[in-house]
Design a protein around this motif. Structure first.
Motif, short mmCIF file in Angstrom:
data_model
loop_
_atom_site.label_atom_id
_atom_site.label_comp_id
_atom_site.label_asym_id
_atom_site.label_seq_id
_atom_site.Cartn_x
_atom_site.Cartn_y
_atom_site.Cartn_z
N HIS A 2 -68.91 -73.67 -99.69
CA HIS A 2 -68.65 -74.08 -100.96
C HIS A 2 -69.50 -73.82 -101.87
O HIS A 2 -70.39 -73.32 -102.00
CB HIS A 2 -69.06 -75.79 -100.66
CG HIS A 2 -68.29 -76.35 -99.47
ND1 HIS A 2 -67.04 -76.55 -99.44
CD2 HIS A 2 -68.69 -76.30 -98.10
CE1 HIS A 2 -66.55 -77.06 -98.45
NE2 HIS A 2 -67.42 -76.97 -97.54
N SER A 150 -65.87 -83.82 -108.05
CA SER A 150 -66.92 -84.17 -107.16
C SER A 150 -68.22 -83.86 -108.16
O SER A 150 -68.36 -83.30 -108.70
CB SER A 150 -67.14 -83.36 -105.78
OG SER A 150 -67.53 -82.29 -106.12
N HIS A 266 -62.47 -78.02 -92.32
CA HIS A 266 -63.32 -77.62 -93.53
C HIS A 266 -63.87 -76.33 -93.45
O HIS A 266 -63.68 -75.60 -92.59
CB HIS A 266 -64.57 -78.62 -93.45
CG HIS A 266 -65.46 -78.62 -92.32
ND1 HIS A 266 -66.50 -77.92 -92.40
CD2 HIS A 266 -65.23 -79.08 -91.14
CE1 HIS A 266 -66.93 -77.96 -91.09
NE2 HIS A 266 -66.27 -78.79 -90.29
N ASP A 274 -64.72 -83.73 -95.77
CA ASP A 274 -64.61 -83.12 -97.04
C ASP A 274 -63.22 -83.08 -97.63
O ASP A 274 -63.11 -83.14 -98.97
CB ASP A 274 -65.02 -81.36 -96.89
CG ASP A 274 -66.47 -81.36 -96.73
OD1 ASP A 274 -67.33 -82.20 -96.76
OD2 ASP A 274 -66.91 -80.10 -96.69
N TRP A 275 -62.38 -83.01 -96.81
CA TRP A 275 -60.84 -82.82 -97.18
C TRP A 275 -60.42 -83.94 -98.16
O TRP A 275 -59.62 -84.14 -99.06
CB TRP A 275 -59.85 -82.32 -96.15
CG TRP A 275 -59.72 -81.07 -96.02
CD1 TRP A 275 -60.10 -80.20 -94.79
CD2 TRP A 275 -58.81 -80.09 -96.82
NE1 TRP A 275 -59.60 -78.90 -95.15
CE2 TRP A 275 -59.06 -78.98 -96.21
CE3 TRP A 275 -58.24 -80.49 -97.90
CZ2 TRP A 275 -58.16 -77.68 -96.83
CZ3 TRP A 275 -57.25 -79.47 -98.57
CH2 TRP A 275 -57.69 -78.12 -98.17
N GLN A 278 -63.40 -84.28 -101.47
CA GLN A 278 -63.24 -83.32 -102.40
C GLN A 278 -61.63 -82.91 -102.69
O GLN A 278 -61.49 -82.23 -103.66
CB GLN A 278 -64.20 -82.30 -102.09
CG GLN A 278 -65.74 -82.49 -101.88
CD GLN A 278 -66.47 -81.38 -101.59
OE1 GLN A 278 -66.94 -80.59 -102.60
NE2 GLN A 278 -67.26 -81.17 -100.52
N GLY A 279 -60.92 -83.27 -101.53
CA GLY A 279 -59.71 -82.56 -101.92
C GLY A 279 -58.73 -83.77 -101.89
O GLY A 279 -57.24 -83.24 -102.38
N TYR A 449 -63.13 -72.47 -104.18
CA TYR A 449 -63.58 -73.87 -104.50
C TYR A 449 -62.26 -74.95 -104.21
O TYR A 449 -61.23 -74.39 -104.05
CB TYR A 449 -64.00 -74.01 -106.14
CG TYR A 449 -65.11 -75.10 -106.29
CD1 TYR A 449 -66.19 -75.09 -105.52
CD2 TYR A 449 -64.87 -75.93 -107.16
CE1 TYR A 449 -66.99 -76.08 -105.66
CE2 TYR A 449 -65.90 -77.01 -107.40
CZ TYR A 449 -66.73 -77.16 -106.54
OH TYR A 449 -67.89 -78.06 -106.71
N TRP A 450 -62.56 -76.12 -104.50
CA TRP A 450 -61.67 -77.05 -104.02
C TRP A 450 -60.51 -77.02 -104.86
O TRP A 450 -59.38 -77.48 -104.28
CB TRP A 450 -62.26 -78.45 -104.03
CG TRP A 450 -63.13 -78.62 -102.94
CD1 TRP A 450 -64.49 -78.37 -102.60
CD2 TRP A 450 -62.68 -78.82 -101.49
NE1 TRP A 450 -64.92 -78.49 -101.38
CE2 TRP A 450 -63.81 -78.71 -100.66
CE3 TRP A 450 -61.37 -79.28 -100.96
CZ2 TRP A 450 -63.66 -79.08 -99.31
CZ3 TRP A 450 -61.28 -79.62 -99.61
CH2 TRP A 450 -62.36 -79.52 -98.79
N ASN A 451 -60.46 -76.55 -106.15
CA ASN A 451 -59.07 -76.76 -106.82
C ASN A 451 -58.21 -75.71 -106.27
O ASN A 451 -56.99 -75.85 -106.32
CB ASN A 451 -59.25 -76.48 -108.27
CG ASN A 451 -60.20 -75.28 -108.57
OD1 ASN A 451 -60.86 -74.70 -107.89
ND2 ASN A 451 -60.44 -74.76 -110.05
N TRP A 453 -58.11 -74.64 -102.84
CA TRP A 453 -57.69 -75.39 -101.65
C TRP A 453 -56.78 -76.58 -101.66
O TRP A 453 -55.87 -76.71 -101.03
CB TRP A 453 -58.97 -75.54 -100.74
CG TRP A 453 -59.95 -74.36 -100.67
CD1 TRP A 453 -59.46 -73.22 -100.52
CD2 TRP A 453 -61.31 -74.46 -100.75
NE1 TRP A 453 -60.30 -72.35 -100.41
CE2 TRP A 453 -61.71 -73.03 -100.76
CE3 TRP A 453 -62.41 -75.22 -100.78
CZ2 TRP A 453 -62.90 -72.56 -100.75
CZ3 TRP A 453 -63.54 -75.04 -100.85
CH2 TRP A 453 -64.08 -73.54 -100.92
N GLN A 454 -57.11 -77.50 -102.63
CA GLN A 454 -55.98 -78.20 -102.88
C GLN A 454 -54.57 -77.72 -103.18
O GLN A 454 -53.57 -78.33 -102.77
CB GLN A 454 -56.31 -79.12 -104.14
CG GLN A 454 -57.50 -80.05 -103.84
CD GLN A 454 -57.81 -80.97 -105.24
OE1 GLN A 454 -58.28 -80.37 -106.12
NE2 GLN A 454 -57.71 -82.03 -105.18
#
Length: 477
Positions: A2, A150, A266, A274-275, A278-279, A449-451, A453-454
């Motif tokens: 992360h 987040s 995660h 986390d999913w 943050q997702g 980063y999370w964008n 993984w989404q």
């Protein structure tokens, strides 16, 4: 893995309804030390007179069509930054694997996106600094484009990893606390901003994350935190481990039905919550189901830290223990011994590889590869999101010994600016060399980063999950 900046690493919007379907199972008395830490954090917040709120407002004007108002009350703070996941922005013309632009969100232009890597200029000023309006009232307003953000309030602290949730230097939003199993398991709150094509649209990049907004009510599933028996586990209790669980809206309403099962992992420095935090995976799954992309699916999101005492105890947000990672083999063997049997026994899920999948991000992508090569017969679909796998990868000898490797639904994805792009490309080259068919996705705005993984979870569902395989050049067309 992360990204966390002031830096790295409230809020129920009045104009945008964010729905967390939360419930908790199996929460028992905690250790005295954990309770003491929680009470210290609560006491620090109480003494500071802290409260907070965040409002997402539709403005119908540039630069993004939306503004976000932060309000935080703390009568003892001397300085308050907003960090813990909120990032400055960059664009395609100034971003590489190592560098980036550092745009203030007030200077947003269509096509800008956020990544979490790179070193700021020496004179750089963090844009998310709150203003003291008097009487301990701190405010900050900024435009933001579509996405999930987040964040945490950093009290008299410039660097999130040095801030403590125990002492009250790092504060999550009390009006929208994170989804977590035990208080302190998560160190950030989150909110979402919708897409407005008039101000955020661009020809070269699609930054629309509305697939993570709440689905129509009839498609909204349930997200739960669940404890299960796992001998040797050291968190949340001895011999008890935890997972996050998504149940589709239909679950329990069709007598005798067994549902397809997705395990979703995660990455390093995280846990099974986390999913959702943050997702917003529950909304993504809801919308995949509502759109007819996948059938109703149960999702299990386990935590791979603290499975036993072979490594130092991992505490969320503690970088000193973040990299004390169990090997992917160790995680797989533990899951096979305790997690998988528990899930099959306690949930209405299928018991065949033809309706089981495993996916994960970063170190969880590495774990997915481990499942692919060593639990091949247990799953038929594998989603490797930004896989942090270093090889050696599958070769002719491995394929000859396990021909099923060529007969699975594989999806390998990473971001254009992803720190593990080389690992992802090497894995793809190994599969290509053996003529093993797979689907791929390169997120055009994606760092590690999370964008990213989404985006990968969404396209995994749209193009790959539960689709016929081996994939061909017509798959997903």
């Amino acid at each position: 893995m992360h990204g966390t900046e002031p830096w790295k690493t409230a809020l129920k919007p009045k104009d945008v309804v964010l729905c967390h379907r939360r419930s908790y199972l199996g929460l028992n008395a905690r250790k005295v030390k954990m309770i003491r830490q929680q009470l210290l954090g609560l006491l620090a917040s109480y003494l500071a007179g802290a409260s907070a709120s965040v409002t997402v407002r539709k403005t119908d004007k540039g630069p993004t069509g939306y503004e976000v108002d932060f309000k935080y009350i703390n009568t003892t703070a001397n300085r308050v930054l907003i960090g813990g996941g909120l990032q400055p922005f960059s664009d395609h013309f100034h971003t590489t694997l190592n560098t980036r632009a550092w745009y203030d969100p007030h200077d947003y232009k269509p096509g800008d996106f956020y990544v979490s890597h790179g070193q700021p200029p020496e004179d750089y000023q963090w844009p998310y600094e709150m203003t003291n309006e008097g009487d301990g009232v701190w405010t900050y307003t900024t435009p933001l484009p579509s996405g999930i953000y987040s964040f945490a309030y950093l009290i008299d602290c410039d660097f999130a990893p040095n801030c403590s949730i125990v002492t009250g230097q790092l504060v999550t939003d009390p009006d929208l606390p994170p989804f977590e199993n035990v208080k302190g398991d998560q160190v950030a709150s989150s909110f979402q901003v919708p897409f407005d094509a008039r101000f955020q649209g661009t020809d070269d990049i699609n930054g629309n994350f509305d697939y993570a907004l709440p689905a129509p009510a009839e498609f909204r599933g349930t997200i739960k935190s669940v404890n299960y028996t796992s001998p040797g586990s050291i968190h949340p209790e001895p011999d008890v481990h935890h997972l996050a669980l998504y149940l589709p809206a239909e679950y329990g309403k069709v007598e005798g039905k067994k549902y397809p099962l997705l395990y979703l992992s995660h990455g390093a420095g995280g846990n099974g919550n986390d999913w959702e935090n943050q997702g917003r995976m529950s909304s993504i799954m809801d919308n995949l189901i509502a759109g007819g992309h996948i059938e109703p699916t149960v999702v299990v999101m386990p935590s791979f830290y603290n499975l036993d005492d072979s490594l130092p105890r991992f505490i969320m947000g503690n970088f000193s223990t973040m990299w004390a990672l169990p090997t992917s083999q160790h995680i797989r063997e533990n899951y096979e011994k305790y997690l998988f049997p528990w899930v099959e026994e306690n949930l209405d899920v299928c018991d065949k590889p033809s309706c089981r999948a495993f996916a994960g991000l970063s170190w969880g992508g590495r774990l997915t590869y481990e499942m692919y090569v060593n639990a091949t017969d247990y799953f038929d679909w594998f989603g490797m999101f930004s896989p942090a796998a270093d090889g050696p990868y599958v070769d002719e000898a491995a394929l000859a010994a396990n021909t099923a490797l060529a007969k699975k639904g594989l999806f390998v994805a990473y971001g254009l600016y992803d720190s593990v792009i080389k690992a992802g490309q090497d894995l793809q080259a190994a599969l290509d060399g053996l003529d093993i068919k797979f689907l791929t996705r390169i997120s055009p705005f994606g760092g590690h980063y999370w964008n990213t993984w989404q985006d990968e979870l969404w396209w995994f569902g749209v193009k790959a999950l539960w689709k016929p395989f081996p994939y061909t050049q017509q798959t997903g067309r």
